[in-house]
Design a protein around this motif. Structure first.
Motif, PDB file in Angstrom:
ATOM      1  N   GLY A 247     -69.711  -7.199 -17.690  1.00 40.44           N
ATOM      2  CA  GLY A 247     -69.534  -8.754 -19.137  1.00 40.44           C
ATOM      3  C   GLY A 247     -70.067  -9.971 -19.474  1.00 40.44           C
ATOM      4  N   LEU A 270     -66.832   1.189 -21.772  1.00 41.44           N
ATOM      5  CA  LEU A 270     -66.284  -1.047 -21.348  1.00 41.44           C
ATOM      6  C   LEU A 270     -65.805  -0.850 -22.663  1.00 41.44           C
ATOM      7  CD1 LEU A 270     -70.539  -1.831 -21.151  1.00 41.44           C
ATOM      8  CD2 LEU A 270     -68.839  -1.120 -19.444  1.00 41.44           C
ATOM      9  N   ILE A 273     -65.973  -3.944 -25.421  1.00 50.56           N
ATOM     10  CA  ILE A 273     -66.847  -5.308 -24.781  1.00 50.56           C
ATOM     11  C   ILE A 273     -68.018  -5.384 -25.767  1.00 50.56           C
ATOM     12  CG2 ILE A 273     -67.928  -5.611 -22.773  1.00 50.56           C
ATOM     13  CD1 ILE A 273     -65.271  -5.054 -21.054  1.00 50.56           C
ATOM     14  N   PHE A 277     -69.314  -8.884 -27.516  1.00 45.39           N
ATOM     15  CA  PHE A 277     -69.901  -9.804 -26.975  1.00 45.39           C
ATOM     16  C   PHE A 277     -71.722 -10.147 -28.554  1.00 45.39           C
ATOM     17  CE2 PHE A 277     -69.048  -9.031 -22.773  1.00 45.39           C
ATOM     18  CZ  PHE A 277     -69.383 -10.350 -22.772  1.00 45.39           C
ATOM     19  N   LEU A 324     -61.942 -11.025 -19.175  1.00 45.67           N
ATOM     20  CA  LEU A 324     -63.050 -11.886 -19.663  1.00 45.67           C
ATOM     21  C   LEU A 324     -63.636 -12.461 -20.494  1.00 45.67           C
ATOM     22  CD1 LEU A 324     -65.627  -8.581 -20.299  1.00 45.67           C
ATOM     23  CD2 LEU A 324     -66.249 -10.421 -18.698  1.00 45.67           C
TER      24      LEU A 324
END
Length: 439
Positions: A247, A270, A273, A277, A324
């Protein structure tokens, strides 16, 4: 104290491979204490926190052999329990929060364990109640010496063996679940853990324990059922890549207008994630098990269907990892649009935003848990400054900000970054970054 001097504005290009997952490493390395047989683990990140844990195990009598870069064998045949009551142990273990996870294996195998109050990032309250309530549910007696800040847990009866039980965790704590699972695999009878954490790294731990001879069902769910066994054997285990690094690299590429490929990301692990984004407007392609991020001059934050401002919040898996959020916050400073970052789990993790404001970011810190970011759309670049890294994740977020900024930045206390990222300056410089380490 070491610092980074970062020259901003450099576009990156090339390929980068994420390191092994720090959070998984702390769990599976502690699990080697459950057996006298040899356990071999590959893809271990040789970062400060992990190497401190390995050093702690060596001091306890575990035989450790480095087989190659990232590959180690461990054999906990003769563990020195007396060492656990020494001042040396207390000092070493208190520097590392992950050291708390030696408690479950020691309690399960030897019937007693000792642990000082652990250290780690200063990101707010990080209570240990879930760990010790879980041990008590398995029959252990618990004591806390308030003067020495020292925990003691002891298994019941003359045989010093834990007993299976049903428990509903008060929070889906990852380290708490890992600790309780490691204690329960050698307990007598059946243990059911409801509201268990189910992160990929916890799944990895459970699968490793199964290969060692444990009987665990419900892996990848929030309800784990464990049938206790008498003993565990050795195994070989390969760790997942670090999703936090993946990330971080996605955000770094967007902030620096870079075209990079992130190799061997274990895309299926993942979770949400990549989608988060994408909601920030960042384009990428999945190419097999790689992620390709093209160069893009602008990225626009989505809004909700009703037109309201986007909110990005952390949540237990399969929600977004809190590790994150610092990266998302930094990336938002150069996006088109606005976003509310809601850090629910820790109340001190957003306190690094004053450093971004000094760099020219438009951020409103609403309270300890929420910050509103108004993106510049790259029309106004952040400016270089001198700052201090307060914790691991904020540290890499500040590094991303410095790499995109105009001019030079100095980041102090980079030991915090080294705790979680292996040779980060060398790996990014290989892509075209200009980061100079000053010891």
């Amino acid at each position: 104290m070491a610092t980074f001097e970062v020259t901003g504005g450099c576009r990156l290009s090339g390929e980068i491979t994420p390191q092994g997952a720090k959070n998984e490493a702390l769990e599976v390395i502690c699990a080697v204490l459950l057996t006298p047989e040899k356990v071999t683990i590959h893809n271990i990140p040789e970062i400060l926190d992990v190497m401190q844990l390995i050093g702690l195990l060596e001091a306890m009598g575990v035989v450790v052999e480095r087989l190659g870069t990232g590959s180690y064998s461990f054999q906990a045949k003769d563990v020195d329990l007396c060492y656990l009551q020494t001042d040396e142990f207390r000092k070493a273990a208190s520097r590392l929060r992950g050291s708390v996870m030696i408690t479950g294996p020691l309690l399960a195998r030897y019937g007693r364990a000792y642990m000082p109050k652990p250290g780690g990032d200063k990101i707010g309250r990080r209570r240990l109640d879930t760990h010790f309530i879980g041990f008590q549910n398995l029959g252990a007696e618990f004591d806390f010496d308030t003067d020495r800040k020292f925990y003691t847990v002891t298994a019941p009866g003359p045989d010093r063996r834990l007993h299976g039980a049903y428990m509903l965790l008060d929070e889906a704590s990852v380290t708490g679940t890992a600790n309780i699972v490691m204690a329960a695999v050698l307990a007598e009878g059946e243990t059911t853990i409801y509201n268990a954490a189910c992160e990929p790294y916890l799944q990895q731990l459970c699968r490793m324990l199964v290969r060692m001879g444990a009987n665990i069902s419900g892996i990848a769910s929030n309800r784990l059922t464990i049938q206790g066994v008498d003993s565990l054997g050795g195994t070989e285990h390969t760790m997942l890549p670090d999703m936090i690094e993946v990330g971080s690299f996605i955000g770094m590429a967007a902030m620096t207008h870079s075209e990079i490929t992130i190799r061997n990301v274990s895309y299926g692990d993942l979770g949400i994630i990549p989608q988060q984004f994408a909601r920030m407007g960042i384009r990428f392609e999945q190419r097999g098990d790689d992620i390709y991020i093209p160069q893009q001059d602008h990225y626009e934050i989505e809004s909700f269907i009703d037109g309201s401002i986007m909110t990005i919040a952390d949540a237990p898996w399969p929600g977004l990892t809190p590790d994150l959020l610092s990266v998302f916050l930094v990336v938002a400073t150069q996006a088109k649009g606005s976003v509310l970052i809601h850090q629910k789990m820790f109340e001190s993790r957003l306190f690094f935003v004053d450093k971004l404001i000094d760099m020219g970011a438009q951020i409103i810190l609403c309270d300890p848990h929420r910050a509103t970011v108004i993106g510049h759309d790259h029309a106004i670049r952040l400016r270089g400054t001198t700052m201090t890294s307060p914790d691991i994740r904020a540290g890499v977020a500040l590094l991303i900000a410095a790499m995109s900024a105009h001019g030079k930045s100095v980041i102090q206390n980079i030991d915090q970054i080294d705790r979680g990222y292996q040779n980060i300056d060398g790996r990014l410089n290989a892509l075209g970054a200009q980061i100079r380490r000053i010891d």
